[in-house]
Design a protein around this motif. Sequence first.
Motif, PDB file in Angstrom:
ATOM      1  N   ASP A 154       0.767  -1.187  -0.009  1.00  0.00           N
ATOM      2  CA  ASP A 154       0.088  -0.086   0.000  1.00  0.00           C
ATOM      3  C   ASP A 154       0.928   1.401   0.175  1.00  0.00           C
ATOM      4  OD1 ASP A 154      -2.817   0.054  -0.201  1.00  0.00           O
ATOM      5  OD2 ASP A 154      -2.802   1.169   1.577  1.00  0.00           O
ATOM      6  N   MET A 155       2.014   1.237   0.582  1.00  0.00           N
ATOM      7  CA  MET A 155       2.748   2.224   0.900  1.00  0.00           C
ATOM      8  C   MET A 155       3.466   3.069  -0.387  1.00  0.00           C
ATOM      9  SD  MET A 155       5.443   3.499   3.683  1.00  0.00           S
ATOM     10  CE  MET A 155       6.591   2.791   2.732  1.00  0.00           C
ATOM     11  N   LEU A 156       4.000   2.019  -1.126  1.00  0.00           N
ATOM     12  CA  LEU A 156       4.701   2.258  -2.566  1.00  0.00           C
ATOM     13  C   LEU A 156       3.758   2.793  -3.463  1.00  0.00           C
ATOM     14  CD1 LEU A 156       7.644  -0.526  -2.449  1.00  0.00           C
ATOM     15  CD2 LEU A 156       8.053   2.047  -1.646  1.00  0.00           C
ATOM     16  N   ARG A 157       3.923   4.037  -4.186  1.00  0.00           N
ATOM     17  CA  ARG A 157       2.930   4.375  -5.089  1.00  0.00           C
ATOM     18  C   ARG A 157       3.727   4.594  -6.280  1.00  0.00           C
ATOM     19  NH1 ARG A 157      -1.217   2.867  -4.470  1.00  0.00           N
ATOM     20  NH2 ARG A 157      -0.108   1.530  -3.337  1.00  0.00           N
ATOM     21  N   GLN A 318      -6.154   8.769  -8.948  1.00  0.00           N
ATOM     22  CA  GLN A 318      -6.054   7.785  -9.978  1.00  0.00           C
ATOM     23  C   GLN A 318      -4.824   7.441 -10.119  1.00  0.00           C
ATOM     24  OE1 GLN A 318      -9.347   6.305 -11.371  1.00  0.00           O
ATOM     25  NE2 GLN A 318      -7.878   4.744 -11.832  1.00  0.00           N
ATOM     26  N   ALA A 319      -4.077   8.527 -10.685  1.00  0.00           N
ATOM     27  CA  ALA A 319      -2.723   8.504 -10.956  1.00  0.00           C
ATOM     28  C   ALA A 319      -1.704   7.485 -10.199  1.00  0.00           C
ATOM     29  CB  ALA A 319      -2.102   9.854 -11.240  1.00  0.00           C
ATOM     30  N   ILE A 320      -2.129   7.594  -8.774  1.00  0.00           N
ATOM     31  CA  ILE A 320      -1.322   6.860  -7.820  1.00  0.00           C
ATOM     32  C   ILE A 320      -2.185   5.862  -7.337  1.00  0.00           C
ATOM     33  CG2 ILE A 320       0.286   8.719  -7.279  1.00  0.00           C
ATOM     34  CD1 ILE A 320      -1.406   9.236  -4.848  1.00  0.00           C
ATOM     35  N   SER A 321      -2.936   5.320  -7.764  1.00  0.00           N
ATOM     36  CA  SER A 321      -3.853   4.068  -7.412  1.00  0.00           C
ATOM     37  C   SER A 321      -4.395   4.241  -6.062  1.00  0.00           C
ATOM     38  CB  SER A 321      -3.154   2.927  -7.775  1.00  0.00           C
ATOM     39  OG  SER A 321      -2.811   2.797  -8.983  1.00  0.00           O
TER      40      SER A 321
END
Lengths: 502, 116
Positions: A154-157, A318-321
Motif C-alpha cells: 500500500d505504501m509504495l506508489r 487515480q494516477a497513484i492508484s
Amino acid sequence: MNSKRSFVLRGGHVIDDVTGFNRVADVHVEDGKIAFVGSRAVDPATEVINVSGNYVSAGWVDIHVHAYGTLGFSNPDTIGVHQGVTSFVDAGGPGIGVLDQFMDLRDRLETTLYAGAFIRPMGLLGLNFIEGNVRTLGNVPITQWVDFAKQNKDMLRYIKCNAMGDYGPGTLRLTKGLAEILGLPLYMHIGEFQLQNPEHLLAPEAFKIAEAGDMITHLYHGNLGQVIDENGKVLKVVREAQKRGVLFDLGFGGYNFSWDVAEKAFAQGLIPHTISSDLQQFNVVRPVMSLANVMGAMLKLGMSLPDVVARVTSTAAQAISIRDRAGTLEAGKPADITVFKVEDGEFLMLDCYTKTRVANRRVVPILTFKAGKRFEANMTLGQDESNWFLQIAEDHVPSAAQVLSSGQREFLSALVEALGPATWDLSSAERLDIERALELQDLFHATRIKQDLSLHEALEALYACFLDNQFTMQVGLLLVRLEPDFVKSRFREVAGARPLAA
Amino acid sequence: MSEQSWSQLPGVSAETNKFPARSSIAGEGIIVFKTKTGYRGVQRACPHMKATMMAGELTANDTMVRCPLHVFTFRLSDGRGVNCPGFEIKVYEVKEEGGQLYGRSANELSLTPGAR
Ligand code: FES
C-alpha cells in the motif's frame, strides 16, 4: 464510534467530478466517512458546520512533495492537513535502505504519507551536484525490494529517478525495470538545473522510455530538456508519449515552473494531467508556498476551477492508484474533505525564474477534514524557519537530549563503542561516500538491535544529539556529513549526561 | 595564522546609507552587509546558480545569509552552506576606520568543528 467525526457541512458549493457535483449541496459525514451528499433530514444532535460561500471538494492529493529526508520538513503536516492536503507522496525521499526510517515518520503524521521511492538506496540526497551521479546508485537489491513491496504494498506508489546527469539513460532503464518488477509506475524528473553537459540531455530519453501510466514531472520547467523546442513548439516525442498514455505532472517546485514555457505549452493543449507542488525546504517560502498557490497559478494559466480541482483530487488519486480511498466525495469513502474559497483581487504570482504574472483570483483553504478529523487551515505554519531550516546544533546539545531514556543513552554509548576508531571523510558536493554512509547506517541498526531498542527510540536518540528541531534524515547521510570526532564526542556527552528528572 | 593585509573597499563607507552594498576586493566583486555586530562581506554571486547576493537576506540573528533564489543559506563566520552541504561562499571580514571600510578574506580563519 467518535461522534465528533459525524457532522454536516452545510451550504458549500460542492465540486466532485466523480459524482458529478458542481453546485451547492450539503455533505453528510458519519463516523469519519462520507455518508451522503445532498439534502436530507439531519438528526438534531448532529453538528452542522455552515460553509456557505465556500467550495467543498474531496481532500487534495499532492503526488509530489518532500516530507522526509534532506529536503523535508520538521513537521510535514504543515504542508498537508494544515493546507488542505489530506494525502501526499514523498517524491524520492526514501530508497530501499531507509524505507523503515521513512515509515517511522509516516506513523506520526495526520496527513497520509505515501512513498514514491527512489531507486538509490539512500533516497534523494539533496546534495545537488551529485544527484545525477551513477556511483551514488550503489546496489539495487531486488530481493529486498520485492519483499518490502509485498509487505507494504500500500505504501509504495511509484518508483522515482531523475532524468539528469552525464551517464546516459541507463539509470532510467534500470528504474523502469525495477518499477516493472514491482508493478508500479515509473516517475521521472526532467530538467537539468545543475551543471550537466547539454550534450547528454536525458529528458528526450525519458519521453521515450515512459509507458502508459508512467509519469513525468516538471512539465513546464524552463531548464535544459524542456517539452517545447526553441520555437516554442511542443516536441513530437512529447506528443507521442502523451498518446501512449504517459501522464505529465506539474511539479511546480523551486526550479521547475516557467511562466513562458507554461503559457506556450498550455496554448498548444499540453496540460498537466496532475497538479502537484514539489514543496520542500528550499521552496516553501517562495515561490511554491502551498499546493493552493500552485492551483491559483493553474487558474491564471486558463484552467477552469472544476478542472483544477479534479487534477488535485480524483485524477491525482487515480494516477497513484488510491481512488478506492481518496479523491472523491462518494458515499462510503473516508471523509477526507477540503473546504476552500476563491478570492478575487490582485495577486502577484512568481515562477522559478523571477518572472511574475498578476492573477485576479487565488485559492485559499479554510478547513480540512482527515477521516472526519477537523483542521483549521494555517498557511503560515509551513513558512516558519524552524520548520524548514535544518541546522546541526554544533555548539550546544539540543534540549531534546535531556529527556532521553536510560535505554537510549545506553544505546548511544554502545554506538560510540561500536564505532571505535572508525573514521570517514566528509562528503562534498561532488563526491559522497555512499558505501560508507550505508556501513554507518548498518552499524546503527546492528547496535540498536543488540541493545533491544526500537527503531523509533533509536532515531529519536540520534536526532536529539544533533537537531534542535525535529527533522528526519537518512541516518547514514546524517552521520557521513558530520566530522567523526564531533559525532563521537557528542554521543559520549549525551550518553554521559544525567537526565533532568526521572 | 598569518596576518593578511586589509584593503580599502571602494564604493562604500560608513556613510553609505543602504546596505547591502556592492564593492570589491582585489578585483573580485563582493557584497557588504551591515549586521548587528558590524560589517561582513560575501562574494557577489551565489555559488549555486550565480544569483546576486545583493538580494541576499540576513537570517539567524544576522549570523547567516540566504540566497533569495533557492534559499541556500551560508554562515557569515566561515561561509559554509548550512542547508546545502558541499557549497561554500567566500566571506570577508570588514572593519571601519575613520569612516572608511576595509576588508580581507575570512575563509582561512575558520576553525569551526562539526557539520559542513
Ligand atoms: S542561486 Fe543561490 S540558491 Fe540557487
